[in-house]
Design a protein around this motif. Structure first.
Motif, short mmCIF file in Angstrom:
data_model
loop_
_atom_site.label_atom_id
_atom_site.label_comp_id
_atom_site.label_asym_id
_atom_site.label_seq_id
_atom_site.Cartn_x
_atom_site.Cartn_y
_atom_site.Cartn_z
N ARG A 126 64.26 -22.67 -42.53
CA ARG A 126 65.69 -22.50 -42.76
C ARG A 126 65.91 -21.27 -43.63
O ARG A 126 65.17 -21.03 -44.58
N GLU A 127 66.95 -20.49 -43.29
CA GLU A 127 67.31 -19.33 -44.10
C GLU A 127 68.82 -19.14 -44.03
O GLU A 127 69.44 -19.41 -43.01
N ILE A 128 69.39 -18.62 -45.13
CA ILE A 128 70.82 -18.34 -45.17
C ILE A 128 71.04 -16.84 -45.08
O ILE A 128 70.44 -16.06 -45.83
N SER A 165 59.90 -15.70 -39.29
CA SER A 165 59.39 -17.08 -39.20
C SER A 165 58.03 -17.16 -38.53
O SER A 165 57.26 -18.08 -38.81
N ASN A 178 69.25 -22.72 -34.51
CA ASN A 178 70.64 -23.13 -34.70
C ASN A 178 71.26 -22.20 -35.73
O ASN A 178 70.69 -21.98 -36.80
N TYR A 217 74.67 -21.72 -37.93
CA TYR A 217 75.78 -22.56 -38.39
C TYR A 217 76.60 -21.84 -39.46
O TYR A 217 76.05 -21.40 -40.48
N SER A 237 78.90 -23.79 -34.81
CA SER A 237 77.49 -23.44 -34.57
C SER A 237 77.20 -23.17 -33.10
O SER A 237 77.96 -23.55 -32.21
N THR A 296 73.38 -23.03 -30.65
CA THR A 296 71.94 -23.22 -30.61
C THR A 296 71.38 -22.36 -29.48
O THR A 296 71.86 -22.43 -28.35
N LEU A 309 73.96 -20.46 -41.99
CA LEU A 309 72.69 -21.17 -42.10
C LEU A 309 71.94 -21.07 -40.77
O LEU A 309 72.47 -21.46 -39.73
N CYS A 310 70.73 -20.55 -40.81
CA CYS A 310 69.87 -20.43 -39.63
C CYS A 310 68.72 -21.43 -39.77
O CYS A 310 67.97 -21.37 -40.75
N THR A 311 68.59 -22.30 -38.80
CA THR A 311 67.54 -23.31 -38.81
C THR A 311 66.74 -23.21 -37.52
O THR A 311 67.31 -23.25 -36.43
#
Length: 136
Positions: free
Chosen positions: A2-4, A29, A37, A39, A95, A97, A128-130
């Motif tokens: 996860r990263e913002i 990553s 995702n 968001y 969001s 995906t 927010l990137c997940t």
């Protein structure tokens, strides 16, 4: 993982291309396959996948939303004057995906990821990137 991503916006309503920033998260990553995702945190921003070649498409999106959800006629406007912003972000959605395929976003040639600002300008917006890895 996860990263913002943090961005700023300079207009009340604008689509901001965040694709390079999301691609950087994917590259950092090291994940090759899975789902990304993206968001938008906040009740007056959204995420949209849209054409990246012709800026008029992004302008058309903003103009369409202005026509179908006008400013200044909603009950929430009595609170802080941004009732339309909440409705626009709710309609577009917070969001998207996107599949990850061999370490790349599974977007087509003409698609990019946009943060939709409906209540700017804002000094900070957080996205927010997940990433969920596909272990197979």
């Amino acid at each position: 993982m996860r990263e913002i991503i943090t961005i700023s916006t300079s207009e009340r309503e604008v689509l901001v291309d965040i694709t390079p920033r999301v691609e950087a998260v994917v590259a950092a990553s090291g994940i090759r396959n899975g789902l990304m995702n993206v968001y938008a945190q906040g009740a007056t921003g959204a995420i949209m996948i849209q054409e990246n070649w012709d800026d008029s498409v992004q302008t058309d999106v903003v103009n369409l939303l202005r026509k179908i959800i006008p400013r200044g006629v909603w009950l929430h406007d009595r609170q802080d004057g941004n009732g339309d912003s909440h409705l626009k972000s709710g309609l577009v959605g917070p969001s998207e995906t996107i599949p990850l395929v061999n370490g790349k976003l599974g977007l087509s040639t003409w698609q990019n990821i946009f943060f939709c600002e409906f209540d700017g300008p804002r000094r900070e917006r957080h996205i927010l990137c997940t990433i969920l890895e596909d272990p197979s």
